[in-house]
Design a protein around this motif. Sequence first.
Motif, PDB file in Angstrom:
ATOM      1  N   MET A  21       0.838  -1.184   0.000  1.00 24.37           N
ATOM      2  CA  MET A  21       0.000   0.000   0.000  1.00 24.37           C
ATOM      3  C   MET A  21       0.886   1.252   0.000  1.00 24.37           C
ATOM      4  SD  MET A  21      -3.025  -1.215  -0.022  1.00 24.37           S
ATOM      5  CE  MET A  21      -4.040   0.204   0.418  1.00 24.37           C
ATOM      6  N   PRO A  22       0.451   2.321  -0.676  1.00 28.20           N
ATOM      7  CA  PRO A  22       1.223   3.567  -0.631  1.00 28.20           C
ATOM      8  C   PRO A  22       1.362   4.059   0.802  1.00 28.20           C
ATOM      9  CG  PRO A  22      -0.497   3.657  -2.317  1.00 28.20           C
ATOM     10  CD  PRO A  22      -0.740   2.413  -1.530  1.00 28.20           C
ATOM     11  N   GLU A  23       2.484   4.718   1.084  1.00 25.87           N
ATOM     12  CA  GLU A  23       2.767   5.157   2.441  1.00 25.87           C
ATOM     13  C   GLU A  23       2.065   6.460   2.815  1.00 25.87           C
ATOM     14  OE1 GLU A  23       6.933   5.409   2.854  1.00 25.87           O
ATOM     15  OE2 GLU A  23       7.291   3.261   2.633  1.00 25.87           O
ATOM     16  N   ASN A  24       1.540   7.195   1.816  1.00 20.93           N
ATOM     17  CA  ASN A  24       0.979   8.521   2.097  1.00 20.93           C
ATOM     18  C   ASN A  24      -0.541   8.539   2.100  1.00 20.93           C
ATOM     19  OD1 ASN A  24       0.723   8.007  -0.604  1.00 20.93           O
ATOM     20  ND2 ASN A  24       1.293  10.062  -1.275  1.00 20.93           N
ATOM     21  N   LEU A  25      -1.177   7.374   2.354  1.00 16.85           N
ATOM     22  CA  LEU A  25      -2.638   7.347   2.379  1.00 16.85           C
ATOM     23  C   LEU A  25      -3.192   8.024   3.625  1.00 16.85           C
ATOM     24  CD1 LEU A  25      -3.597   3.796   1.038  1.00 16.85           C
ATOM     25  CD2 LEU A  25      -3.879   6.003  -0.097  1.00 16.85           C
ATOM     26  N   TRP A  26      -2.428   8.004   4.701  1.00 20.32           N
ATOM     27  CA  TRP A  26      -2.880   8.588   5.962  1.00 20.32           C
ATOM     28  C   TRP A  26      -1.877   9.645   6.421  1.00 20.32           C
ATOM     29  CZ3 TRP A  26      -7.604   7.222   7.865  1.00 20.32           C
ATOM     30  CH2 TRP A  26      -8.188   6.087   7.311  1.00 20.32           C
ATOM     31  N   VAL A  27      -2.404  10.707   6.969  1.00 20.51           N
ATOM     32  CA  VAL A  27      -1.572  11.816   7.450  1.00 20.51           C
ATOM     33  C   VAL A  27      -1.816  11.980   8.945  1.00 20.51           C
ATOM     34  CG1 VAL A  27      -1.049  14.272   7.229  1.00 20.51           C
ATOM     35  CG2 VAL A  27      -1.713  12.950   5.205  1.00 20.51           C
ATOM     36  N   LYS A  28      -0.721  12.123   9.714  1.00 22.19           N
ATOM     37  CA  LYS A  28      -0.830  12.252  11.163  1.00 22.19           C
ATOM     38  C   LYS A  28      -0.906  13.724  11.548  1.00 22.19           C
ATOM     39  CE  LYS A  28       1.468  10.784  15.431  1.00 22.19           C
ATOM     40  NZ  LYS A  28       2.639  10.059  15.981  1.00 22.19           N
ATOM     41  N   CYS A  29      -1.892  14.070  12.370  1.00 23.52           N
ATOM     42  CA  CYS A  29      -2.030  15.436  12.857  1.00 23.52           C
ATOM     43  C   CYS A  29      -0.894  15.729  13.838  1.00 23.52           C
ATOM     44  CB  CYS A  29      -3.384  15.634  13.534  1.00 23.52           C
ATOM     45  SG  CYS A  29      -3.583  17.260  14.320  1.00 23.52           S
ATOM     46  N   PRO A  30      -0.069  16.760  13.582  1.00 26.96           N
ATOM     47  CA  PRO A  30       1.039  17.071  14.505  1.00 26.96           C
ATOM     48  C   PRO A  30       0.573  17.489  15.887  1.00 26.96           C
ATOM     49  CG  PRO A  30       1.312  18.187  12.385  1.00 26.96           C
ATOM     50  CD  PRO A  30      -0.086  17.632  12.413  1.00 26.96           C
ATOM     51  N   GLU A  31      -0.668  17.930  16.008  1.00 28.73           N
ATOM     52  CA  GLU A  31      -1.167  18.451  17.276  1.00 28.73           C
ATOM     53  C   GLU A  31      -1.775  17.368  18.153  1.00 28.73           C
ATOM     54  OE1 GLU A  31      -4.509  21.463  17.457  1.00 28.73           O
ATOM     55  OE2 GLU A  31      -2.763  22.774  17.731  1.00 28.73           O
ATOM     56  N   THR A  32      -2.610  16.502  17.560  1.00 29.49           N
ATOM     57  CA  THR A  32      -3.326  15.495  18.342  1.00 29.49           C
ATOM     58  C   THR A  32      -2.856  14.069  18.076  1.00 29.49           C
ATOM     59  OG1 THR A  32      -5.054  15.251  16.645  1.00 29.49           O
ATOM     60  CG2 THR A  32      -5.364  16.975  18.319  1.00 29.49           C
ATOM     61  N   GLY A  33      -2.091  13.845  17.015  1.00 28.26           N
ATOM     62  CA  GLY A  33      -1.665  12.495  16.661  1.00 28.26           C
ATOM     63  C   GLY A  33      -2.716  11.709  15.904  1.00 28.26           C
ATOM     64  N   GLU A  34      -3.852  12.313  15.608  1.00 27.71           N
ATOM     65  CA  GLU A  34      -4.927  11.629  14.892  1.00 27.71           C
ATOM     66  C   GLU A  34      -4.503  11.338  13.457  1.00 27.71           C
ATOM     67  OE1 GLU A  34      -9.520  12.508  13.352  1.00 27.71           O
ATOM     68  OE2 GLU A  34      -8.349  14.041  14.390  1.00 27.71           O
ATOM     69  N   MET A  35      -4.894  10.167  12.938  1.00 27.43           N
ATOM     70  CA  MET A  35      -4.607   9.803  11.565  1.00 27.43           C
ATOM     71  C   MET A  35      -5.795  10.204  10.689  1.00 27.43           C
ATOM     72  SD  MET A  35      -1.609   8.595  11.861  1.00 27.43           S
ATOM     73  CE  MET A  35      -1.314   7.900  10.242  1.00 27.43           C
ATOM     74  N   VAL A  36      -5.510  10.935   9.619  1.00 28.28           N
ATOM     75  CA  VAL A  36      -6.547  11.449   8.729  1.00 28.28           C
ATOM     76  C   VAL A  36      -6.300  10.927   7.323  1.00 28.28           C
ATOM     77  CG1 VAL A  36      -7.692  13.520   7.852  1.00 28.28           C
ATOM     78  CG2 VAL A  36      -6.685  13.530  10.142  1.00 28.28           C
ATOM     79  N   PHE A  37      -7.355  10.443   6.676  1.00 28.09           N
ATOM     80  CA  PHE A  37      -7.247   9.956   5.306  1.00 28.09           C
ATOM     81  C   PHE A  37      -6.886  11.128   4.393  1.00 28.09           C
ATOM     82  CE2 PHE A  37      -9.358   8.252   1.327  1.00 28.09           C
ATOM     83  CZ  PHE A  37      -8.367   7.314   1.070  1.00 28.09           C
ATOM     84  N   HIS A  38      -5.929  10.904   3.502  1.00 29.55           N
ATOM     85  CA  HIS A  38      -5.373  12.018   2.730  1.00 29.55           C
ATOM     86  C   HIS A  38      -6.415  12.685   1.832  1.00 29.55           C
ATOM     87  CE1 HIS A  38      -4.827  10.254  -1.431  1.00 29.55           C
ATOM     88  NE2 HIS A  38      -5.190   9.201  -0.739  1.00 29.55           N
TER      89      HIS A  38
END
Length: 310
Positions: A21-38
């Motif tokens: 799977m591509p590595e950039n599908l999810w982005v981590k929020c620098p503030e809360t650590g939450e993973m967000v779909f790109h």
Amino acid sequence: MNWITNYVRPKINSMFGRREMPENLWVKCPETGEMVFHKDLEENQSVIPSSGYHMKIPGKARLNFFFDDGQYELLENPKVPTDPLKFRDERRYYDRLRDARTKTGLEDAVINAVGRIEGLEILATVQDFAFIGGSLGMAAGEAIVRGFETAVERQLPLVLFAASGGARMQEGIFSLMQLPRTTVAVDRLKEAGLPYIVVLTNPTTGGVTASYAMLGDVHIAEPGALIGFAGPRVIEQTIREKLPEGFQRAEYLMEHGMVDMVVPRPELKETIARLLKILLKTPSVSPEDEVTAELPAPEEAEPAEESEQA
């Protein structure tokens, strides 16, 4: 050569093996650590939906979001000498420029474009932090001056999106001379009676803050943006005191009168269009007026025939 090992086994592995799977599908929020779909992040203009954290955004992506239907005309930047001081630290400055151009696809840190927001034609100048920290060198300074000159020639308001770590010290005095040059360009725009709106993004620091970034008619900041001349750590070491909570952040600066308003990125276009219409004294059409304008004019009733006298 074994055809089972070289052909059959790879074929079976490709059919039933684990897919990478591509590595950039999810982005981590620098503030809360939450993973967000790109895809969700892109649709929200690189703003984390839950926390409201504003990620850094490429210059051209910002233009696509900002202008109507993502349509705009890119202006060519002036040509300047490359590496005028033949500077070298750990690497040659020329090599740093080459790598930055390859990485970003830009000639330098500043982009000028002409387009429309809510039908109003404007010139937008954008600094891209991905290009050597959005630093202000000869090329960036010339591009900013060219943007102001073009705005005066075409009689267009100018909106500048500042994002920079300050002057580009690999160019020494040539970089520092861009501060007064860009300041003069701002004055010429104001002498022409044209609005100048500055959007301060994260971060806007150094000589950029000490020149054109704080000379706008209206200063808008994105939430949480770091704005200042020297960084908080340098100030603390200099004055040997603990700085207040949120010092140099957009919200703190608005409370202390350095910024006019803090506006989330998805609302910038609407807010700036409204401000420009006020500054340009452009009449705004309300939805009710638009509906009325679309209705056909009522036909005049034909005069009734006079009844014959008996």
